[in-house]
Design a protein around this motif. Structure first.
Motif, short mmCIF file in Angstrom:
data_model
loop_
_atom_site.label_atom_id
_atom_site.label_comp_id
_atom_site.label_asym_id
_atom_site.label_seq_id
_atom_site.Cartn_x
_atom_site.Cartn_y
_atom_site.Cartn_z
N ALA A 240 0.88 -1.10 0.02
CA ALA A 240 0.16 -0.04 -0.18
C ALA A 240 0.87 1.22 -0.06
O ALA A 240 1.87 1.25 0.51
N ARG A 241 0.16 2.46 -0.51
CA ARG A 241 1.14 3.59 -0.61
C ARG A 241 1.23 4.08 0.61
O ARG A 241 0.65 3.91 1.76
N ALA A 242 2.51 4.83 0.99
CA ALA A 242 3.03 5.26 2.21
C ALA A 242 3.74 6.43 1.99
O ALA A 242 4.56 6.66 1.09
N VAL A 243 3.74 7.12 3.07
CA VAL A 243 4.31 8.77 3.21
C VAL A 243 5.01 8.81 4.37
O VAL A 243 4.44 8.25 5.28
N ALA A 244 6.00 9.47 4.44
CA ALA A 244 6.67 9.71 5.80
C ALA A 244 7.01 11.11 6.08
O ALA A 244 7.61 11.78 5.12
N PHE A 245 6.83 11.69 6.96
CA PHE A 245 7.10 13.11 7.38
C PHE A 245 8.22 13.41 8.29
O PHE A 245 8.11 12.57 9.32
N LEU A 246 9.25 14.30 8.27
CA LEU A 246 10.14 14.53 9.29
C LEU A 246 9.49 15.31 10.34
O LEU A 246 8.74 16.21 10.23
N ARG A 247 9.78 14.75 11.62
CA ARG A 247 9.22 15.33 12.55
C ARG A 247 9.88 16.60 13.01
O ARG A 247 10.97 17.12 12.89
N GLY A 248 8.90 18.05 13.02
CA GLY A 248 9.48 19.17 13.24
C GLY A 248 9.16 20.02 11.89
O GLY A 248 9.14 21.19 12.16
N ASN A 249 8.90 19.28 10.91
CA ASN A 249 8.42 20.21 9.94
C ASN A 249 7.91 19.30 8.72
O ASN A 249 8.38 18.51 8.17
N ARG A 250 6.38 19.64 8.46
CA ARG A 250 5.65 18.62 7.68
C ARG A 250 6.01 18.80 6.32
O ARG A 250 5.34 18.06 5.45
N ASP A 251 6.41 19.97 5.97
CA ASP A 251 6.65 20.16 4.61
C ASP A 251 8.03 19.37 4.18
O ASP A 251 8.07 19.07 2.60
#
Length: 354
Positions: A240-251
């Motif tokens: 399934a599709r997945a995405v990761a965000f760095l903590r502290g900046n969702r950009d």
């Protein structure tokens, strides 16, 4: 009116004013503090969330030494790329080199003894051939013939013994060279140095250490190890599709490629680096990958927020209500109810087409 009588009313008025001021201040609504960075938001309508940690695609290899000793030299620095077989650090090898010299001398002595035994054996073989070819029995006694034959056999055995001594000396020399080579710790794979926790002059202990002497890993592709709570594990679908965000900046985000699912559900480990800090929750670990160039701000050991697309949750009450609605669809003729498997479709009368 005395001075004392004047001060007491003034103090009472001052206390009253202070109480009113404190009461008014306590009733003020404190505005909520604005977060420094907005929290991550999943880009999927339905998803499974989990915390992840970035690691090298080869895993974070904790390099150790099979032989403890004082470090003589460290050949690498943090961030340097190395190839498999490159020297990382060296243990003091003076005693091993002295032992190697002794083994080399022992091998030279064993080979000299072999040459001596072979020369003596050739001499006795020659003497035996000379007396064995004499046809006149009066020229050579039987006793002398037997002595020469036995001497030849004896020195043949000494040659074999000397050959065995040479083989032992060669094996000892090879073992000494191996022991010396083990004092130079080399890179097991192509990768990048992540940590160097050893310095020249420090003692490097052998075995498994809480703080490894050196860490390295393949950094061209990075992995994200995502912990999925056991209560949500049934919703996870591989691929399934997945995405990761760095903590502290969702950009800072990156879409992930599925690598594997580790089927053993394990106790959740706090992401502090210690393997002993655990909570009473169990997690399913799923490994994803992304190219380092796609998210240059990511570093090994960094925590991320991961979201994996999943099917929407249908509650048991809603599923039961839907099933009941299907089973109770009335037939157009006769007003009887059709079983769930007998409905020909919405608005289709029973016996249509007859």
């Amino acid at each position: 009116m005395t001075l004392r009588n004047k001060i007491l009313p003034l103090l009472a008025l001052g206390g009253l004013a202070l109480a009113v001021s404190v009461a008014l201040r306590s009733q003020r609504v404190t505005p909520p503090a604005q977060p420094v960075a907005q929290p991550s938001r999943a880009p999927f309508a339905a998803y499974v969330g989990g915390s992840g940690i970035v690691e090298a695609s080869s895993d974070n290899i904790a390099v150790g030494t099979p032989v403890g000793g004082v470090v003589r030299a460290v050949a690498v620095k943090v961030g340097r790329r190395v190839a498999a077989g490159d020297l990382l650090f060296e243990i003091d090898d003076r005693d091993r080199r002295a032992e190697l010299a002794q083994k080399q001398a022992a091998l030279a002595k064993a080979r000299a003894s072999l040459e001596e035994a072979e020369a003596s054996c050739r001499d006795y073989e020659t003497q035996y051939r000379l007396v064995s070819t004499v046809t006149d029995p009066r020229a050579v006694s039987l006793d002398d013939l037997e002595k020469r034959r036995n001497a030849m056999y004896l020195y043949r055995a000494k040659v074999k013994s000397a050959q065995a001594d040479v083989a032992v000396a060669e094996a000892d020399l090879a073992a000494a060279r191996t022991a010396l080579d083990l004092l130079g710790v080399r890179a097991p794979i192509d990768g990048e140095i992540l940590q160097v926790n050893v310095r020249p002059g420090e003692y490097a202990a052998a075995g498994v250490l809480d703080t490894p002497l050196l860490r390295l890993g393949d950094m061209d592709t990075l992995h994200v190890r995502v912990d999925i709570d056991e209560n949500d594990a049934w919703r996870f679908e591989p691929g399934a599709r997945a995405v990761a965000f760095l903590r502290g900046n969702r950009d800072f985000k990156v879409f992930l490629d599925y690598v594997r699912t580790e089927p053993y559900v394990r106790p959740k480990t706090q992401l502090s680096g210690s393997s002993t800090e655990q909570v009473d929750t169990r997690v399913l670990q799923v490994v994803y990958a992304f190219r380092r160039a796609d998210l240059p701000a990511a570093y090994v050991g960094q925590q991320v927020d991961a979201f994996i697309e999943a099917r929407p949750i249908v509650s048991s009450m809603q599923a039961e209500a839907n099933a009941t609605a299907v089973e109770s669809v009335p037939a157009s003729a006769g007003g009887t109810e059709l079983p769930a498997g007998g409905a020909a479709g919405a608005g289709t009368p029973a016996g249509a087409g007859g």
